[in-house]
Scaffold this active site. Structure first.
Site, PDB file in Angstrom:
ATOM      1  N   HIS A 174      95.963  39.582 -17.511  1.00  0.00           N
ATOM      2  CA  HIS A 174      95.665  38.148 -17.418  1.00  0.00           C
ATOM      3  C   HIS A 174      96.963  37.403 -17.741  1.00  0.00           C
ATOM      4  O   HIS A 174      97.772  37.879 -18.545  1.00  0.00           O
ATOM      5  CB  HIS A 174      94.598  37.841 -18.479  1.00  0.00           C
ATOM      6  CG  HIS A 174      94.004  36.471 -18.419  1.00  0.00           C
ATOM      7  ND1 HIS A 174      94.667  35.342 -18.840  1.00  0.00           N
ATOM      8  CD2 HIS A 174      92.775  36.058 -18.026  1.00  0.00           C
ATOM      9  CE1 HIS A 174      93.870  34.290 -18.699  1.00  0.00           C
ATOM     10  NE2 HIS A 174      92.721  34.695 -18.200  1.00  0.00           N
TER      11      HIS A 174
ATOM     12  N   ASP B 147      94.502  43.521 -25.457  1.00  0.00           N
ATOM     13  CA  ASP B 147      93.751  42.310 -25.151  1.00  0.00           C
ATOM     14  C   ASP B 147      92.298  42.730 -24.885  1.00  0.00           C
ATOM     15  O   ASP B 147      92.003  43.345 -23.859  1.00  0.00           O
ATOM     16  CB  ASP B 147      94.399  41.657 -23.920  1.00  0.00           C
ATOM     17  CG  ASP B 147      93.579  40.504 -23.350  1.00  0.00           C
ATOM     18  OD1 ASP B 147      92.461  40.254 -23.830  1.00  0.00           O
ATOM     19  OD2 ASP B 147      94.085  39.862 -22.409  1.00  0.00           O
TER      20      ASP B 147
ATOM     21  N   GLN C 116      87.697  41.167 -22.493  1.00  0.00           N
ATOM     22  CA  GLN C 116      86.596  41.630 -21.638  1.00  0.00           C
ATOM     23  C   GLN C 116      85.781  42.752 -22.278  1.00  0.00           C
ATOM     24  O   GLN C 116      84.699  43.077 -21.803  1.00  0.00           O
ATOM     25  CB  GLN C 116      87.132  42.125 -20.285  1.00  0.00           C
ATOM     26  CG  GLN C 116      87.695  41.033 -19.407  1.00  0.00           C
ATOM     27  CD  GLN C 116      86.657  39.994 -19.004  1.00  0.00           C
ATOM     28  OE1 GLN C 116      85.475  40.278 -18.878  1.00  0.00           O
ATOM     29  NE2 GLN C 116      87.091  38.765 -18.824  1.00  0.00           N
TER      30      GLN C 116
ATOM     31  N   LYS D 247      83.341  34.913 -24.934  1.00  0.00           N
ATOM     32  CA  LYS D 247      82.980  35.961 -23.976  1.00  0.00           C
ATOM     33  C   LYS D 247      82.018  36.972 -24.590  1.00  0.00           C
ATOM     34  O   LYS D 247      81.675  37.967 -23.959  1.00  0.00           O
ATOM     35  CB  LYS D 247      84.236  36.640 -23.447  1.00  0.00           C
ATOM     36  CG  LYS D 247      85.045  35.699 -22.553  1.00  0.00           C
ATOM     37  CD  LYS D 247      86.243  36.347 -21.927  1.00  0.00           C
ATOM     38  CE  LYS D 247      86.977  35.323 -21.064  1.00  0.00           C
ATOM     39  NZ  LYS D 247      88.220  35.847 -20.514  1.00  0.00           N
TER      40      LYS D 247
ATOM     41  N   CYS E  18      93.303  34.272 -12.831  1.00  0.00           N
ATOM     42  CA  CYS E  18      94.424  34.222 -13.786  1.00  0.00           C
ATOM     43  C   CYS E  18      95.176  35.541 -13.834  1.00  0.00           C
ATOM     44  O   CYS E  18      95.665  35.959 -14.892  1.00  0.00           O
ATOM     45  CB  CYS E  18      93.968  33.865 -15.201  1.00  0.00           C
ATOM     46  SG  CYS E  18      93.208  32.259 -15.330  1.00  0.00           S
TER      47      CYS E  18
HETATM   48  C1  LIG Z   1      89.468  35.460 -20.656  1.00  0.00           C
HETATM   49  C2  LIG Z   1      90.625  36.360 -20.785  1.00  0.00           C
HETATM   50  C3  LIG Z   1      91.791  35.946 -21.421  1.00  0.00           C
HETATM   51  C4  LIG Z   1      91.988  34.538 -21.900  1.00  0.00           C
HETATM   52  O1  LIG Z   1      91.119  34.237 -22.907  1.00  0.00           O
HETATM   53  P1  LIG Z   1      90.816  32.719 -23.304  1.00  0.00           P
HETATM   54  O2  LIG Z   1      89.414  32.776 -23.744  1.00  0.00           O
HETATM   55  O3  LIG Z   1      90.999  31.901 -22.056  1.00  0.00           O
HETATM   56  O4  LIG Z   1      91.761  32.351 -24.353  1.00  0.00           O
HETATM   57  C5  LIG Z   1      92.811  36.859 -21.566  1.00  0.00           C
HETATM   58  N1  LIG Z   1      92.696  38.124 -21.138  1.00  0.00           N
HETATM   59  C6  LIG Z   1      91.594  38.560 -20.509  1.00  0.00           C
HETATM   60  C7  LIG Z   1      91.515  39.990 -20.064  1.00  0.00           C
HETATM   61  C8  LIG Z   1      90.528  37.696 -20.299  1.00  0.00           C
HETATM   62  O5  LIG Z   1      89.442  38.124 -19.685  1.00  0.00           O
END
Ligand SMILES: *Cc1c(COP(=O)(O)O)cnc(C)c1O
Length: 404
Positions: A121, A198, A201, A224, A362
């Site tokens: 992302h 990260d 998800q 999320k 993104c």
């Molecule tokens: C949603 C997402 C982000 C960004 O998170 P925010 O909630 O917009 O701060 C970063 N990495 C991944 C894999 C995502 O799905």
């Protein structure tokens, strides 16, 4: 097993209509919906004990502080984090990543290398590019194979003694593919590199164990995982968090302030400058309670069933191509139909009440890798049903007929 109809009754938004049709919400990878229990936690905070935390001796401040800290403890247990002070509340996943990247010059020197994957992302690319520019380090990229998995052989070749940091997502939001993060971390450690995963998800869709995974840092997005927006978590190993300088200065994050020298507070306060999202933290605690009650293993198993069902149905659409078709993935289906524009399809299915995502999600580099401007992305959660998938597939057929 999960009682899906009972679960759906907890989510008030699922009973609304869109364009005269019952809402079918398949944009869960962008944000999840919220159960009444989470909405109530927010309302209750503002209705009954709104006060600033960690400061007042008065009753309301104590109550709010206790509930905020109880939420931290819930997160600690939920993610199997050793100590509550390793749970840093942030404003979201992006903030969590930036909090690390901002101070990561203590881990990355001039001439060092930093590895990201090509399925990241933007929020797990740009902060690291900024770091590289600041310190004069070089960004290296793990390529992605045709099936959407990372090229682990290439990764092992990129790793070397100059590798200072490896950052990868646990599950790609663009493809849904689960990355072999345990192996990635293990390989990075052979070279003494720091690691950040990260988990935006993964945090609401699978059981996570920070001690077993052994990353130095791991980031999560509250919104999320059925929590509200504006709250996230940064987990770090105690040593790593102690070495990392604070991201923001202000109240709450200090020990002593004089004009000659200021000393910082200990964890987690060093990273929580200013008044935090108190309602958001408490409501994230309510979301964790909710997920615990359902059980993360049950959630993962049911979502996988939806994934398999949806994958089979989408493959039957003439001209459909799914990106990232492997067994080890989350309930995210990223696809295109012939050369039709994803945006046109998304617009038509929205008219029929179905919310899917279209675009680059993104994650432009991974779209470039596959030579496409974007995809249609259907992402499921435990409150979705196979009946809803049937409606989406009918809507897709209609959209394809109209456009071709
Ligand atoms: C949603 C997402 C982000 C960004 O998170 P925010 O909630 O917009 O701060 C970063 N990495 C991944 C894999 C995502 O799905």
């Amino acid at each position: 097993m999960l009682d899906i109809q009972k679960i759906r009754a907890d989510f008030p938004i699922l009973s609304r209509e869109v364009n005269g049709q019952p809402l079918i919400y398949f944009d869960n990878a962008a944000t999840s919906q919220k159960p009444q229990q989470v909405i109530d936690a927010i309302t209750e905070y503002y209705t009954r004990y709104n006060a600033n935390i960690h400061r007042g001796v008065h009753a309301l401040s104590q109550e709010a502080t206790d509930l905020f800290e109880a939420a931290r403890e819930k997160a600690r247990v939920f993610f199997n984090i050793p100590k509550a002070k390793q749970v840093i509340f942030t404003s979201g996943n992006t903030h969590s990543i930036n909090a690390v990247a901002h101070g990561a010059h203590v881990f990355v020197n001039k001439g060092d290398e930093l590895i990201v994957s090509s399925v990241e992302h933007h929020s797990n690319i740009v902060p690291w590019q900024m770091l590289c520019e600041r310190v004069g380090a070089h960004l290296k990229v793990i390529p992605v194979l045709e099936n959407g998995t990372l090229d682990m052989d290439a990764y092992k070749k990129i790793l070397n003694d100059k590798t200072a940091f490896v950052v990868v997502n646990h599950i790609s939001n663009a493809l849904g593919v689960t990355n072999p993060v345990k192996d990635i971390i293990k390989e990075a450690k052979k070279y003494g590199a720091m690691t950040l995963i990260d988990g935006a998800q993964s945090c609401g869709h699978m059981k996570l164990d920070m001690q077993e995974l052994d990353a130095d840092f791991y980031t999560m997005a509250g919104h999320k995982m059925c929590g509200p927006t504006g709250i996230g978590i940064l987990y770090g190993k105690e040593d790593a968090l102690n070495q990392l300088p604070p991201y923001q200065g202000g109240g709450e994050m200090i020990d002593q302030v004089t004009f000659e020298k200021t000393t910082y507070a200990g964890l987690p306060h060093k990273f929580e400058a200013g008044t935090p999202n108190i309602a958001g933290g408490i409501a994230l605690g309510a979301a964790i309670d909710y997920l615990n009650e359902l059980g993360m293993d049950n959630i993962a198993a049911y979502e996988h069933e939806l994934l398999e069902y949806g994958t089979e149905a989408i493959k039957k659409i003439p001209g459909a191509k799914i990106y990232g078709e492997v067994t080890d993935k989350a309930a995210v289906i990223s696809f295109n139909v012939s050369s039709l524009h994803p945006y046109d399809i998304g617009t038509i299915v929205d008219k029929l009440g179905v919310a899917v995502r279209t675009g680059h999600h993104c994650a432009q580099p991974v779209m470039d890798r596959f030579g496409i401007p974007g995809t249609i992305r259907a992402s499921f959660a435990f409150y979705n049903t196979k009946d809803e998938i049937d409606v989406m597939v009918q809507a897709l057929h209609r959209a394809v007929n109209m456009l071709s």
